[in-house]
Design a protein around this motif. Structure first.
Motif, PDB file in Angstrom:
ATOM      1  N   ASN A   1      50.965  47.467  52.934  1.00  0.00           N
ATOM      2  CA  ASN A   1      49.959  48.452  53.317  1.00  0.00           C
ATOM      3  C   ASN A   1      48.593  47.789  53.303  1.00  0.00           C
ATOM      4  O   ASN A   1      48.223  47.117  52.348  1.00  0.00           O
ATOM      5  CB  ASN A   1      49.940  49.622  52.333  1.00  0.00           C
TER       6      ASN A   1
ATOM      7  N   PHE B   1      51.158  47.821  57.983  1.00  0.00           N
ATOM      8  CA  PHE B   1      50.655  49.160  58.196  1.00  0.00           C
ATOM      9  C   PHE B   1      49.134  49.161  58.158  1.00  0.00           C
ATOM     10  O   PHE B   1      48.512  48.287  57.564  1.00  0.00           O
ATOM     11  CB  PHE B   1      51.128  50.093  57.075  1.00  0.00           C
TER      12      PHE B   1
ATOM     13  N   LEU C   1      48.535  57.236  59.591  1.00  0.00           N
ATOM     14  CA  LEU C   1      49.293  56.005  59.385  1.00  0.00           C
ATOM     15  C   LEU C   1      49.697  55.397  60.714  1.00  0.00           C
ATOM     16  O   LEU C   1      50.241  56.071  61.580  1.00  0.00           O
ATOM     17  CB  LEU C   1      50.560  56.295  58.570  1.00  0.00           C
ATOM     18  N   SER C   2      49.415  54.119  60.883  1.00  0.00           N
ATOM     19  CA  SER C   2      49.920  53.359  62.008  1.00  0.00           C
ATOM     20  C   SER C   2      50.836  52.286  61.453  1.00  0.00           C
ATOM     21  O   SER C   2      50.656  51.824  60.331  1.00  0.00           O
ATOM     22  CB  SER C   2      48.779  52.700  62.796  1.00  0.00           C
ATOM     23  N   ALA C   3      51.833  51.899  62.220  1.00  0.00           N
ATOM     24  CA  ALA C   3      52.748  50.861  61.750  1.00  0.00           C
ATOM     25  C   ALA C   3      52.953  49.828  62.831  1.00  0.00           C
ATOM     26  O   ALA C   3      53.231  50.169  63.976  1.00  0.00           O
ATOM     27  CB  ALA C   3      54.092  51.468  61.367  1.00  0.00           C
TER      28      ALA C   3
ATOM     29  N   PHE D   1      63.867  57.265  65.759  1.00  0.00           N
ATOM     30  CA  PHE D   1      63.175  57.799  64.595  1.00  0.00           C
ATOM     31  C   PHE D   1      64.206  58.563  63.770  1.00  0.00           C
ATOM     32  O   PHE D   1      64.822  59.517  64.265  1.00  0.00           O
ATOM     33  CB  PHE D   1      62.036  58.722  65.021  1.00  0.00           C
TER      34      PHE D   1
ATOM     35  N   LEU E   1      62.592  50.152  59.452  1.00  0.00           N
ATOM     36  CA  LEU E   1      61.296  50.124  58.787  1.00  0.00           C
ATOM     37  C   LEU E   1      61.088  51.458  58.072  1.00  0.00           C
ATOM     38  O   LEU E   1      61.169  52.520  58.696  1.00  0.00           O
ATOM     39  CB  LEU E   1      60.175  49.893  59.800  1.00  0.00           C
TER      40      LEU E   1
ATOM     41  N   LEU F   1      58.935  54.198  56.738  1.00  0.00           N
ATOM     42  CA  LEU F   1      57.580  54.694  56.955  1.00  0.00           C
ATOM     43  C   LEU F   1      57.090  55.542  55.795  1.00  0.00           C
ATOM     44  O   LEU F   1      55.898  55.531  55.459  1.00  0.00           O
ATOM     45  CB  LEU F   1      57.525  55.536  58.228  1.00  0.00           C
ATOM     46  N   GLN F   2      58.024  56.294  55.186  1.00  0.00           N
ATOM     47  CA  GLN F   2      57.637  57.228  54.121  1.00  0.00           C
ATOM     48  C   GLN F   2      58.827  57.451  53.208  1.00  0.00           C
ATOM     49  O   GLN F   2      59.964  57.596  53.672  1.00  0.00           O
ATOM     50  CB  GLN F   2      57.185  58.559  54.736  1.00  0.00           C
TER      51      GLN F   2
ATOM     52  N   LYS G   1      58.364  52.300  50.961  1.00  0.00           N
ATOM     53  CA  LYS G   1      57.558  52.377  52.181  1.00  0.00           C
ATOM     54  C   LYS G   1      57.038  50.992  52.529  1.00  0.00           C
ATOM     55  O   LYS G   1      56.517  50.265  51.692  1.00  0.00           O
ATOM     56  CB  LYS G   1      56.393  53.336  51.981  1.00  0.00           C
TER      57      LYS G   1
ATOM     58  N   THR H   1      61.969  56.939  58.849  1.00  0.00           N
ATOM     59  CA  THR H   1      62.172  55.536  59.212  1.00  0.00           C
ATOM     60  C   THR H   1      62.143  55.359  60.729  1.00  0.00           C
ATOM     61  O   THR H   1      62.366  56.311  61.483  1.00  0.00           O
ATOM     62  CB  THR H   1      63.525  55.009  58.704  1.00  0.00           C
ATOM     63  N   ILE H   2      61.862  54.143  61.126  1.00  0.00           N
ATOM     64  CA  ILE H   2      62.077  53.710  62.508  1.00  0.00           C
ATOM     65  C   ILE H   2      63.221  52.713  62.493  1.00  0.00           C
ATOM     66  O   ILE H   2      63.215  51.766  61.700  1.00  0.00           O
ATOM     67  CB  ILE H   2      60.814  53.048  63.103  1.00  0.00           C
TER      68      ILE H   2
END
Length: 296
Positions: free
Chosen positions: A169, A182, A190-192, A205, A227, A229-230, A253, A277-278
């Motif tokens: 992060n 991130f 939030l951008s990733a 997703f 990945l 994300l949260q 994360k 997640t992605i």
């Protein structure tokens, strides 16, 4: 399962960074007859790319003085789709640990050892293998021969099928532009940025609900990246042909996880919140390539 004529390839180098090339037979029934090429072969119906290249190395080489040729542990480099043959090719690396003078090749006319630039200057190098050398040559320089030589090429564990790295992060948009993590903005949006080594051709997703298991399956062809994300994720892994060796991990994360074919993976969201997640892959989803784990 319908037969899938994908192939698996090994970039074999010596400890002094020469590349082993095979001289193919003069046979009109084989691809690039009479050309130089990397060691490769078709995958069997229910065989992972890693298992396939281990088999090819055993079939194509023998040692003149001992029971087998000594190659280092194998590093997965990536996969490439060949539109001309409508198939996937999986590329790996291994070190030849023996003296080349003690090695005999069993398929093809002969083999040669050349430095990378000499390989790339060959006019009769199979063009797709030239592409592989061009694309992955930088990555080869980062492979530690001392670390890889700790295990032999056929000593594969479930740990070899998983790679986890944290993209972290940050609050620096220049890092986002560099593809290294991130960005958490001032408004908490939030951008990733995903530092993918393979093409993210198929992206999904996924949302994981607490206490609900997902997965418990494996693939013979699909390489998956995820990945987080949260949230936090509990993951268990085992080889599809070995129910005894099971490992568990907790993902946070920012963790980016690569799962290779042949690895049974089961995922569960931890805590009270959903995990976001992605997931992405070079290969498309194919129903026949999703095999449920029946080994408890």
């Amino acid at each position: 399962m319908k037969k899938m004529m994908d192939s698996t390839t090994a970039i074999i180098t010596t400890t002094d960074n020469r590349v082993l090339l095979q001289k193919r037979d003069e046979n009109p029934d084989i691809e690039y007859s009479g050309c130089y090429s990397l060691v490769s072969g078709y995958l069997e119906e229910e065989e992972t790319p890693l298992d396939g290249i281990i088999r090819e190395l055993k079939e194509e080489f023998e040692h003149k003085k001992s029971s087998k040729v000594h190659f280092s542990s194998i590093t997965y480099l990536g996969s490439e789709y060949r539109a001309d043959y409508d198939r996937w090719e999986y590329i790996h690396h291994t070190y030849l640990m023996d003296d080349a003078a003690d090695i005999r090749i069993l398929e093809g006319e002969s083999f040669v050892l050349l430095d990378m630039d000499e390989c790339l200057r060959l006019e009769n190098l199979a063009p797709h293998h030239k592409l592989f050398l061009l694309k992955y040559r930088a990555g080869l320089c980062k492979i530690d021969v001392r670390e890889q030589s700790k295990k032999m090429f056929d000593e594969i564990t479930v740990r070899d099928l998983i790679k986890v790295e944290s993209v972290g992060n940050v609050k620096n948009y220049s890092l986002l532009e560099a593809g290294t993590g991130f960005v958490i903005g001032e408004d908490t949006t939030l951008s990733a940025s995903i530092p993918a080594v393979e093409a993210a051709k198929y992206i999904g997703f996924l949302q994981f609900v607490p206490k609900v298991l997902r997965g418990n399956h494996y693939h013979f062809r699909k390489v998956e990246y995820m990945l987080i994300l949260q949230g936090r994720m509990h993951a268990t892994f085992q080889k599809y042909d070995d129910s005894e060796a099971v490992i568990e991990e907790i993902w946070e994360k920012g963790d980016l996880v690569r799962t290779l074919p042949g690895c049974v993976h089961t995922l569960t969201a931890l805590g009270e919140s959903n995990v976001l997640t992605i997931e992405f892959s070079p290969q498309p989803y194919v129903a026949r390539d999703v095999l449920m784990n029946d080994k408890k």
